[in-house]
Design an enzyme around this catalytic site. Structure first.
Site, mmCIF file in Angstrom:
data_model
loop_
_atom_site.group_PDB
_atom_site.id
_atom_site.type_symbol
_atom_site.label_atom_id
_atom_site.label_comp_id
_atom_site.label_asym_id
_atom_site.label_seq_id
_atom_site.Cartn_x
_atom_site.Cartn_y
_atom_site.Cartn_z
ATOM 1 N N THR A 32 0.205 0.913 6.970
ATOM 2 C CA THR A 32 0.232 -0.018 5.421
ATOM 3 C C THR A 32 -0.032 -2.033 6.184
ATOM 4 O O THR A 32 0.903 -1.466 6.870
ATOM 5 C CB THR A 32 1.227 0.123 4.881
ATOM 6 O OG1 THR A 32 1.538 -0.923 3.598
ATOM 7 C CG2 THR A 32 2.466 0.233 5.186
ATOM 8 N N GLY A 39 -5.341 -5.450 6.403
ATOM 9 C CA GLY A 39 -5.808 -4.765 6.536
ATOM 10 C C GLY A 39 -7.372 -5.091 7.525
ATOM 11 O O GLY A 39 -7.520 -4.081 8.317
ATOM 12 N N ARG A 65 -13.684 -6.807 -2.110
ATOM 13 C CA ARG A 65 -12.738 -7.399 -0.232
ATOM 14 C C ARG A 65 -12.860 -5.735 0.105
ATOM 15 O O ARG A 65 -12.083 -5.274 -0.965
ATOM 16 C CB ARG A 65 -11.911 -8.117 0.115
ATOM 17 C CG ARG A 65 -10.877 -7.650 1.583
ATOM 18 C CD ARG A 65 -9.597 -6.557 0.740
ATOM 19 N NE ARG A 65 -9.356 -7.440 2.260
ATOM 20 C CZ ARG A 65 -7.971 -6.360 2.192
ATOM 21 N NH1 ARG A 65 -7.403 -5.883 1.816
ATOM 22 N NH2 ARG A 65 -7.421 -6.634 3.899
ATOM 23 N N THR A 82 0.544 -0.966 -0.155
ATOM 24 C CA THR A 82 -0.076 -0.254 0.357
ATOM 25 C C THR A 82 0.858 0.979 0.023
ATOM 26 O O THR A 82 2.234 1.216 0.162
ATOM 27 C CB THR A 82 -1.132 0.626 1.438
ATOM 28 O OG1 THR A 82 -2.086 -0.958 0.832
ATOM 29 C CG2 THR A 82 -1.870 1.311 1.601
#
Lengths: 347, 347
Positions: free
Chosen positions: A255, A258, A232, A204
């Site tokens: 990051t 999640g 998702r 990320t």
């Protein structure tokens, strides 16, 4: 190969120059930090050419953001400049380098937040958007909503002339190979299937900044997980989880895995601890990332900056792609845990 | 008409009986609170029959949840029982009574959280799901994810045999008329259009509970905004905004103008203030709903219960559909701000 190393060295030299001129400025203090994913990175896994290229892109991104701040620009523009640069790189899992989901598509999320008025914008599950962070910002400024998802977000993007890109723009051989490997490792078309390959979600990009007006901002953008189930939603587009900014405390971009970051409201929790416990940014970030998250089993990291310009880069993984420029103008670009010693271009 | 009033009276009598037997139990203290939306409610706008019916459904819902708790069941089962009952009622904007979006569809969101391990599940933008809260719980227990959206969430629902319902199940004349009225008031097919009719988003249902094992849970379910843009995500499915539960502090379910609730991470903020400032639940809820939200211009309310069973029902609107049973077994069903005096069935 040697050209890339030369390029990295050139960037380092540029950074040194910029750092010098930054400290000579009379502006109130500014600071910026960026990340491009955390995970099981170690020196033996990466060839030197790739490592030099990645360090080069991290340096460019943090410089782009810092230039905005040095010219008196806003923290919002700074984090946007840094994140679009990271989105444009094929190295990181966001924008151009977004991974493929289980259907072989790129499904991206992004969010941005303005610490001065707690304004925020987010998009989830969008595809073919060249720079999802620009769409998130447009949602913040030009819609009455904070979060738009899927096709509705794309309708909004078309209405507001956000740039789209064809599928082949997002195609990188490395990401496609990752998908094939993930599919071989385990059939995961179902959202309920096993979830055994943590390296798939370790990426990320994001940025946080303090501008010369004393305003904080945070931005995060991701391509999600390789081979992830359609639909998702991770922490990146969730205000409070992957992104939060509040002038009273700090700005955070996260990051990692999640699901854990959502359950622990990581970004908001760090700001809340600063605001309500009166602890330092570093203490708050350590308590959440090395304390709460580790207890839950959640791996990943964060970059953060507080209203005084203090920076905390904290991760509980082997490495995190990261870079920062502090209020003194010192630049750091790092990947591994023991990488702080090799900060680049400290004047 | 008189049948409905009789029914409400019968419910009240039942509640009194239940309340009496609850206090006689030897279980550790249990408590529950529910809401079914906040907004510009006043006595002159509502006919007495409708009001009696609504009070009846609120009482039934809180009783269903409380029965679970009294029998030693979990707070998760209790909030689920209460919320499914509210979803099954055509009166409230969730499940069966969900409003129509700008495309004339019902697009629903829900989330649930377990305060004992910070487990959570959420769905956004689903349609034709009879009880979205059951789908959110299934995401929590049977998927590796916290949040699923849109078609991906529906694929998961089919795989896990979640009950679907036809369009006509969700059709209520009142909701259809609301849509036509909203369309007449302003063309709002675009996500970026004006947003002038706040009464459109004042509804959502939710529940919070403390069980005899000392565990907290929260659940929230909504049909979103009448005539809302396709793809808009409000606070109800956002863990930390519309829903949060943590055994160390409290459980919160929110209802109101979702954009503000996301930006202020309302549910998490109340828990964070309890946890980090050491203030009472009532103080924390007041600070957020009557302080932070009012400063931002965000209208709505919350129901909450803490780890000792204290209940706080706080809203900055004229009214909030709400009901609760405290640790002493006292039952309250209320709509208006000055409604606390007419608590029903206090033993």
């Amino acid at each position: 190969m040697s050209r890339n190393i030369l390029f990295a060295l050139w960037c380092t030299a540029q950074a040194a120059l910029m750092s010098f001129s930054a400290t000579a400025d009379t502006l109130p203090p500014v600071a910026i930090a960026i990340h491009a994913g955390a995970g099981t990175m170690n020196r033996h896994d990466m060839d030197r050419q790739t490592e030099a290229q990645i360090r080069g892109v991290l340096l460019e991104a943090v410089q782009k953001g810092h230039s905005v701040l040095r010219l008196g620009g806003t923290s919002l523009d700074a984090v946007q400049a840094a994140v679009t640069h990271l989105e444009d790189s094929p190295f990181f899992n966001a924008g151009r380098g977004a991974v493929f989901n289980a259907d072989g598509k790129n499904e991206m999320d992004a969010s941005i937040m303005d610490g001065s008025g707690l304004q925020a914008g987010a998009v989830a599950g969008v595809h073919n958007i060249r720079n999802p962070i620009l769409l998130a910002r447009k949602v913040m400024t030009d819609s009455p909503h904070v979060m738009l998802m899927g096709e509705g977000a794309l309708v909004f993007a078309r209405e507001h002339e956000i740039e789209f890109a064809e599928d082949d723009y997002f195609y990188t051989e490395q990401r496609w190979e990752q998908l094939q490997k993930a599919k071989l490792q385990g059939s995961d078309k179902s959202a309920g299937a096993n979830w055994q390959y943590p390296d798939r979600w370790m990426s990320t990009v994001g940025a946080v900044a303090l501008d010369s007006h004393g305003n904080l901002a945070a931005a995060t953008s991701t391509g999600g997980m390789t081979n992830k189930s359609y639909g998702r939603v991770g922490d990146s587009p969730i205000i409070g989880a992957g992104t939060y900014a509040d002038n009273r405390s700090c700005a955070v971009s996260a990051t990692g895995h999640g699901e854990y970051f959502i359950r622990a409201t990581v970004a908001r929790d760090i700001c809340a601890r600063m605001q309500f416990q009166g602890v330092s940014l570093q203490q708050a970030a350590d308590a959440v990332v090395m304390g709460e998250l580790v207890k839950m089993g959640g791996t990943g990291g964060i970059v953060s900056v507080d209203h005084k310009g203090n920076i905390a880069l904290v991760f509980n993984t082997e490495g995190m792609y990261r870079a920062s420029v502090n209020t003194a103008g010192d630049i750091q670009v790092a990947i591994y845990q023991d990488d702080d010693a090799v900060a680049e271009a400290t004047p």
